[in-house]
Write a protein that holds these residues in place. Structure first.
Motif, PDB file in Angstrom:
ATOM      1  N   THR A  98       7.263 -61.263  -5.813  1.00 21.12           N
ATOM      2  CA  THR A  98       6.077 -62.015  -6.214  1.00 21.12           C
ATOM      3  C   THR A  98       5.066 -61.965  -5.069  1.00 21.12           C
ATOM      4  O   THR A  98       5.406 -61.512  -3.972  1.00 21.12           O
ATOM      5  CB  THR A  98       6.435 -63.488  -6.516  1.00 21.12           C
ATOM      6  OG1 THR A  98       6.723 -64.153  -5.287  1.00 21.12           O
ATOM      7  CG2 THR A  98       7.613 -63.610  -7.462  1.00 21.12           C
ATOM      8  N   PHE A 119       7.842 -58.823 -18.003  1.00 19.92           N
ATOM      9  CA  PHE A 119       7.284 -57.968 -16.951  1.00 19.92           C
ATOM     10  C   PHE A 119       7.206 -56.515 -17.426  1.00 19.92           C
ATOM     11  O   PHE A 119       6.187 -55.850 -17.247  1.00 19.92           O
ATOM     12  CB  PHE A 119       8.131 -58.064 -15.676  1.00 19.92           C
ATOM     13  CG  PHE A 119       7.707 -57.103 -14.614  1.00 19.92           C
ATOM     14  CD1 PHE A 119       6.548 -57.327 -13.884  1.00 19.92           C
ATOM     15  CD2 PHE A 119       8.450 -55.964 -14.342  1.00 19.92           C
ATOM     16  CE1 PHE A 119       6.141 -56.438 -12.905  1.00 19.92           C
ATOM     17  CE2 PHE A 119       8.055 -55.070 -13.370  1.00 19.92           C
ATOM     18  CZ  PHE A 119       6.897 -55.310 -12.645  1.00 19.92           C
ATOM     19  N   GLN A 123       3.861 -54.174 -17.946  1.00 19.90           N
ATOM     20  CA  GLN A 123       3.712 -52.874 -17.293  1.00 19.90           C
ATOM     21  C   GLN A 123       3.429 -51.774 -18.314  1.00 19.90           C
ATOM     22  O   GLN A 123       2.596 -50.911 -18.085  1.00 19.90           O
ATOM     23  CB  GLN A 123       4.981 -52.531 -16.494  1.00 19.90           C
ATOM     24  CG  GLN A 123       5.211 -53.418 -15.292  1.00 19.90           C
ATOM     25  CD  GLN A 123       4.109 -53.293 -14.277  1.00 19.90           C
ATOM     26  OE1 GLN A 123       3.720 -52.202 -13.896  1.00 19.90           O
ATOM     27  NE2 GLN A 123       3.589 -54.420 -13.839  1.00 19.90           N
TER      28      GLN A 123
END
Length: 135
Positions: A98, A119, A123
């Motif tokens: 992070t 995530f 992406q």
């Protein structure tokens, strides 16, 4: 860590140069003795260089793994992740990256799977241009 690697490389180069100078300075006295000395120096240099690389690798591995994990949910945006396998002293973990740093998370934490899917989807959406942007 890269600085340490460069310093070891510089040390190795300096040792090689010093060895060549030392050998050429005494080459006139006794050629056979000089050649044996040169061979011995190369063997010692090779062993030292190999050991430095081996211990440096061990140092890097020891400092880049998770030895403990948390089950607490990470609420910061994830910018990367990697999976770590069990290889003592390292434990099985999901390492979430992070903006605030890296977090060692238990792969059994109930929220981890969903967070990783989010995530990956984000992406994938970045890589596929939308139909509107092509018009």
């Amino acid at each position: 860590m890269e600085t340490q690697r460069l310093s070891m490389g510089n040390l190795a180069v300096m040792m090689a140069i010093a060895s060549v100078i030392w050998t050429t300075a005494y080459a006139g006295k006794n050629m056979i003795r000089s050649m044996l000395g040169w061979t011995l120096r190369l063997i010692i240099f090779g062993l030292l260089f190999t050991l430095m690389g081996h211990f440096n690798y061990m140092y890097v591995k020891a400092n880049t793994c998770c030895e403990k994990v948390s089950k607490n949910e990470v609420t910061d945006p994830i910018i990367g992740y990697r999976l770590q396998k069990l290889h003592l002293p390292c434990v099985k973990a999901v390492i979430l990256e992070t903006p605030r740093g890296k977090f060692c998370i238990s792969p059994r934490a109930p929220w981890v799977r969903e967070k990783l899917l989010q995530f990956k989807k984000a992406q994938k959406d970045k890589l596929i241009p939308s139909a509107q942007s092509n018009m």
